[in-house]
Design an enzyme around this catalytic site. Sequence first.
Site, PDB file in Angstrom:
ATOM      1  N   ALA A  31       3.479 -42.816  24.842  1.00 42.62           N
ATOM      2  CA  ALA A  31       2.351 -43.000  25.758  1.00 42.62           C
ATOM      3  C   ALA A  31       1.208 -43.712  25.042  1.00 42.62           C
ATOM      4  CB  ALA A  31       1.883 -41.652  26.284  1.00 42.62           C
ATOM      5  N   PRO A  32       0.488 -44.584  25.748  1.00 38.26           N
ATOM      6  CA  PRO A  32      -0.651 -45.275  25.135  1.00 38.26           C
ATOM      7  C   PRO A  32      -1.779 -44.305  24.814  1.00 38.26           C
ATOM      8  CG  PRO A  32      -0.579 -45.706  27.506  1.00 38.26           C
ATOM      9  CD  PRO A  32       0.683 -44.974  27.157  1.00 38.26           C
ATOM     10  N   GLY A  33      -2.633 -44.698  23.883  1.00 40.70           N
ATOM     11  CA  GLY A  33      -3.770 -43.868  23.500  1.00 40.70           C
ATOM     12  C   GLY A  33      -3.657 -43.414  22.060  1.00 40.70           C
ATOM     13  N   ILE A  34      -4.654 -42.676  21.609  1.00 34.93           N
ATOM     14  CA  ILE A  34      -4.681 -42.164  20.246  1.00 34.93           C
ATOM     15  C   ILE A  34      -3.625 -41.072  20.090  1.00 34.93           C
ATOM     16  CG2 ILE A  34      -6.100 -40.984  18.521  1.00 34.93           C
ATOM     17  CD1 ILE A  34      -8.558 -42.234  19.877  1.00 34.93           C
ATOM     18  N   GLY A  47      -1.814 -37.776  19.105  1.00 32.04           N
ATOM     19  CA  GLY A  47      -2.304 -36.428  18.845  1.00 32.04           C
ATOM     20  C   GLY A  47      -1.708 -35.838  17.578  1.00 32.04           C
ATOM     21  N   LEU A  48      -2.390 -34.851  17.023  1.00 29.19           N
ATOM     22  CA  LEU A  48      -1.906 -34.179  15.826  1.00 29.19           C
ATOM     23  C   LEU A  48      -0.875 -33.110  16.165  1.00 29.19           C
ATOM     24  CD1 LEU A  48      -5.252 -33.682  13.854  1.00 29.19           C
ATOM     25  CD2 LEU A  48      -3.578 -35.532  13.627  1.00 29.19           C
ATOM     26  N   LYS A  55       5.265 -34.008  27.188  1.00 28.36           N
ATOM     27  CA  LYS A  55       4.585 -33.582  25.967  1.00 28.36           C
ATOM     28  C   LYS A  55       5.476 -32.613  25.190  1.00 28.36           C
ATOM     29  CE  LYS A  55       0.101 -32.818  26.571  1.00 28.36           C
ATOM     30  NZ  LYS A  55      -1.197 -32.329  27.120  1.00 28.36           N
ATOM     31  N   ASP A  91      -2.737 -28.840  35.675  1.00 24.19           N
ATOM     32  CA  ASP A  91      -1.617 -27.914  35.661  1.00 24.19           C
ATOM     33  C   ASP A  91      -0.453 -28.576  34.922  1.00 24.19           C
ATOM     34  OD1 ASP A  91      -0.171 -25.645  36.135  1.00 24.19           O
ATOM     35  OD2 ASP A  91       0.268 -26.079  38.234  1.00 24.19           O
TER      36      ASP A  91
END
Length: 604
Positions: free
Chosen positions: A326-329, A331-332, A347, A382
């Site tokens: 997915a685009p974007g920063i 996650g850790l 996710k 949700d």
Amino acid sequence: MTQVAFPKLLRSQIAFDIARTIRDGFDKHYRLFRLTSQAAQQHFEQGSWTLAQQAARERIGFYDKRVQECVQMLEDEYDQRELTDEVWRELKLHYIGMLSDHKQPELAETFFNSVCCNILHRTYFHNDFIFVRPVVSTEYIETEERPTYRVYYPSEDGLQFTLKRIITNFQLDCPFADLDRDVALVEARLTQMFGSARLEPNHQIHVLSTLFYRNKGAYLIGKGINGNREYPFVVPILHNGNKELILDTVLFDHEQISVLFSFTRAYFLVDMEVPSAYVQFLRSLLPRKPRSEIYTILGLQKQGKTLFYRDYLQHLKHSSDNFQIAPGIRGLVMLVFALPSFPYVFKVIKDFFPAPKETTRAQIKEKYLLVKHHDRVGRMADTLEYSNVAFPRARFDAALLAELQYYAPSLVEFEGDRIIIKHLYIERRMVPLNIWLSNAEKEGNDAMIEHGVLEYGNAIKELVAANIFPGDMLYKNFGVTRNERVVFYDYDEIEYVTDCNFRVIPQPRNEEDEMSAEPWYFIGKHDVFPEQFGHFLLGNAKIRTHFLKHHADLLTQAYWQARKQRIADGYVDDVFPYPQQIRFCNQATFTPFPPLPLETIHHE
């Protein structure tokens, strides 16, 4: 799809007994589900908001408890060697026969799947053994207790008299402050809704027979029918603070009704004998909302998951794009991937987390479960939680596959031409707020930046009203919906506001303290210093200007401490799922109760 092989004779007593056990387990579940939904009316009438919230949270866990009870019963009662493939096939056929006159057959099929999937290996997850496809029709199911909706004819008695009759038919055991006044205001709004259209002699109003309860409101759901046109509307009923009821407004704008039934809100409590009939009625109001979301918002989230997964399989079959990161920063904690043609993200919790994260997979799952059971006040997405999900290996980008194998090898298994992901969350896809603000700045759209900052602060304040501290407040952890509302979606660091210790940074004791790169004072696990928020949120000058204009109070310890104390004192804030300005109490001729202090009013 594999066809069910019908035996010449259903003769297995074991198969029949197991089918009856599962059916009885579902009936017990739905009976308890309805009892909780029915009790919501009494909580509303008495203003027992804490009890209402507690009941709503507890109801979410009913389904899994009944499934586990049923699984335990079957495992204790039967030897595994008795449960041959032929018994399992016959079991499903017996179960189908038991649902021919059932009032909730689609829910009972899903319950059957849940029980069987807890016992069978995933190689049995096809239509011979479980309900991959629904079998029993949900159309034209007869009700026995009361009709799903009532029909009223305003042309016979006049609209105002009809509206009063509609309200009194619900027989709420609590007086209205001034029902005649409220009904007149509703009549004016409905007249506005019908517009200049000539009303046909047989124009009608259809109203669902039971009210929808959530938080501190009850909602009347209906639609006007004039000729070949339908006009959806919702009337919220609230308490006025004096143990009296008021009709608060009328929602007839499609977007406002859609927000009321949003995936970012807690589930309604509503008593339904035939839930499929309620879903059919609501779909006539919200034709663009999938049935899966409607079932979910009615508190039938397992049925929502089932329908969502069927829709996903159909989309997969009729699309050809690949799953990709997915685009974007990045996650850790989570590895997030998406199918570009599908409006959701997937996710996966990573196997390990770099510093400064100090958490575990179990703790992260607990946070997501907390959100599932909590009032999401329209500001938390949700999530749908799944286990052992099969994906076509050929549809995975090489980069995504490499990241999954590196970051979450314990959750990935290969089975022929399929990838099995053992645990994941599925969530509505939104534009990350940091990307949204960046795009607005590139376009030179200052109004768009201001809107994003205003919504961001409002989202935090409404979360605080629901006793939620986001933890990680970076813009990348918030998303923007198609209605341009900001929603929080990263839950691994959330805490209850009442568990946080909001502090002011101590004054330095000497020059050495002042020049120190590290804090010279003790910081506890739950300590929060609001004055520090600006250091990582307000580096951009335009964002800083708008933030200080609308939400400077979020940078003060006093604001957070006051909110915490308010919650500790037992006050349940009003968080309205519709714009504040459309409420009747804002009209000069209508002041049913003193307006709340501005800082306690949250709206969308």
